[in-house]
Structures are given as structure tokens and as C-alpha cells.
Design a protein around this motif. Structure first.
Motif, mmCIF file in Angstrom:
data_model
loop_
_atom_site.group_PDB
_atom_site.id
_atom_site.type_symbol
_atom_site.label_atom_id
_atom_site.label_comp_id
_atom_site.label_asym_id
_atom_site.label_seq_id
_atom_site.Cartn_x
_atom_site.Cartn_y
_atom_site.Cartn_z
ATOM 1 N N UNK A 4 44.713 35.393 58.315
ATOM 2 C CA UNK A 4 44.514 35.534 56.872
ATOM 3 C C UNK A 4 45.608 36.424 56.300
ATOM 4 N N UNK A 5 45.733 36.383 54.999
ATOM 5 C CA UNK A 5 46.793 37.123 54.319
ATOM 6 C C UNK A 5 46.172 38.159 53.385
ATOM 7 N N UNK A 6 46.718 39.355 53.435
ATOM 8 C CA UNK A 6 46.171 40.505 52.715
ATOM 9 C C UNK A 6 47.078 40.833 51.533
ATOM 10 N N UNK A 7 46.457 40.950 50.363
ATOM 11 C CA UNK A 7 47.177 41.300 49.142
ATOM 12 C C UNK A 7 46.662 42.652 48.651
ATOM 13 N N UNK A 8 47.535 43.636 48.643
ATOM 14 C CA UNK A 8 47.208 44.977 48.163
ATOM 15 C C UNK A 8 47.082 44.896 46.645
ATOM 16 N N UNK A 9 45.951 45.355 46.116
ATOM 17 C CA UNK A 9 45.639 45.113 44.705
ATOM 18 C C UNK A 9 45.150 46.373 44.003
ATOM 19 N N UNK A 18 41.454 53.724 38.329
ATOM 20 C CA UNK A 18 42.033 52.597 39.058
ATOM 21 C C UNK A 18 41.096 52.189 40.184
ATOM 22 N N UNK A 19 40.974 50.891 40.387
ATOM 23 C CA UNK A 19 40.294 50.371 41.570
ATOM 24 C C UNK A 19 41.376 49.821 42.497
ATOM 25 N N UNK A 20 41.361 50.279 43.722
ATOM 26 C CA UNK A 20 42.317 49.833 44.731
ATOM 27 C C UNK A 20 41.536 49.074 45.793
ATOM 28 N N UNK A 21 41.946 47.835 46.054
ATOM 29 C CA UNK A 21 41.255 47.007 47.038
ATOM 30 C C UNK A 21 42.222 45.963 47.586
ATOM 31 N N UNK A 22 41.852 45.390 48.708
ATOM 32 C CA UNK A 22 42.626 44.296 49.291
ATOM 33 C C UNK A 22 41.896 42.990 49.036
ATOM 34 N N UNK A 23 42.663 41.963 48.701
ATOM 35 C CA UNK A 23 42.154 40.603 48.607
ATOM 36 C C UNK A 23 42.634 39.887 49.871
ATOM 37 N N UNK A 24 41.710 39.278 50.598
ATOM 38 C CA UNK A 24 42.056 38.581 51.830
ATOM 39 C C UNK A 24 41.753 37.097 51.642
ATOM 40 N N UNK A 25 42.789 36.268 51.830
ATOM 41 C CA UNK A 25 42.653 34.819 51.679
ATOM 42 C C UNK A 25 43.376 34.130 52.836
ATOM 43 N N UNK A 55 50.540 43.902 40.314
ATOM 44 C CA UNK A 55 49.615 44.851 40.939
ATOM 45 C C UNK A 55 48.705 44.178 41.970
ATOM 46 N N UNK A 56 49.058 42.958 42.351
ATOM 47 C CA UNK A 56 48.335 42.205 43.384
ATOM 48 C C UNK A 56 49.404 41.509 44.224
ATOM 49 N N UNK A 57 49.846 42.161 45.279
ATOM 50 C CA UNK A 57 51.010 41.657 46.003
ATOM 51 C C UNK A 57 50.762 41.570 47.508
ATOM 52 N N UNK A 58 51.457 40.625 48.131
ATOM 53 C CA UNK A 58 51.317 40.392 49.560
ATOM 54 C C UNK A 58 51.670 41.652 50.336
ATOM 55 N N UNK A 59 50.829 41.967 51.311
ATOM 56 C CA UNK A 59 51.018 43.158 52.139
ATOM 57 C C UNK A 59 51.311 42.784 53.584
ATOM 58 N N UNK A 76 35.973 31.668 49.574
ATOM 59 C CA UNK A 76 37.413 31.463 49.499
ATOM 60 C C UNK A 76 38.234 32.743 49.562
ATOM 61 N N UNK A 77 37.580 33.899 49.535
ATOM 62 C CA UNK A 77 38.276 35.174 49.626
ATOM 63 C C UNK A 77 37.306 36.253 50.095
ATOM 64 N N UNK A 78 37.872 37.350 50.546
ATOM 65 C CA UNK A 78 37.087 38.540 50.878
ATOM 66 C C UNK A 78 37.756 39.728 50.206
ATOM 67 N N UNK A 79 36.982 40.755 49.954
ATOM 68 C CA UNK A 79 37.479 41.980 49.340
ATOM 69 C C UNK A 79 37.227 43.138 50.294
#
Length: 88
Positions: A4-9, A18-25, A55-59, A76-79
Motif C-alpha cells: 500500500x502507499x502512504x500519503x502524509x496529510x 491542524x490534523x496530521x494523519x496518513x492516508x493509506x491506499x 498538504x497530502x503527498x506521497x511518503x 478503499x482507504x485507511x487512516x
């Protein structure tokens, strides 16, 4: 093993903070990551939070843990919550 791919958001709350979280798809698709971030923010009552492609970029890429894999398969995604996110 599915990679899976992690996007630092980072999302800016309208009332400050600010809310800081990773989107995993499963796709390395910045647009899908951004849409997933917006969908999740709406689902937790923060539809007005500001999140952009900048502010939502591939990590990085990695195998998702079992619980995140279940979430990805279902919606379709995880947080992965990091800072400033609601506990629930």
C-alpha cells in the motif's frame, strides 16, 4: 502481500489547529489520496477542514497492518491518525 502507499496529510481546521494523519491506499494516486482524505474528514464532522494536494503527498510504500488492510478492502482507504485528530 499487497503493498500500500502512504500519503502524509495535514488538514487545517476552520476553528484553528491542524490534523496530521496518513492516508493509506493501494494505488500510488495523489488524487485518490486527496479524495480519501476529504471523505474521511467529512465522515468525522470536519468537512470544512482545508486539505490540498500540497498538504497530502506521497511518503512511502509498505505492507498495511491487518486492521488497515481490512479498512482499505472495505472503503478503499485507511487512516492512521497522528496529531490533532479526534480519538474515536
Amino acid at each position: 502481500m499487497t503493498i500500500s502507499h502512504v500519503f502524509d496529510t495535514y488538514a487545517k481546521k476552520t476553528k484553528g489547529g491542524i490534523m496530521h494523519f496518513d492516508v493509506i491506499i493501494d494505488e500510488q494516486d495523489p488524487q485518490k489520496a486527496l479524495q480519501s482524505a476529504k471523505h474521511w474528514l467529512e465522515s468525522i464532522g470536519h468537512a470544512d477542514a482545508v486539505v490540498t494536494q500540497e498538504t497530502c503527498y506521497f511518503c512511502h510504500s509498505a505492507e498495511a497492518p491487518a486492521e488497515m488492510r481490512r479498512q482499505i478492502d472495505e472503503r478503499g482507504y485507511a487512516i492512521y491518525k497522528l496529531e490533532g485528530c479526534p480519538k474515536d
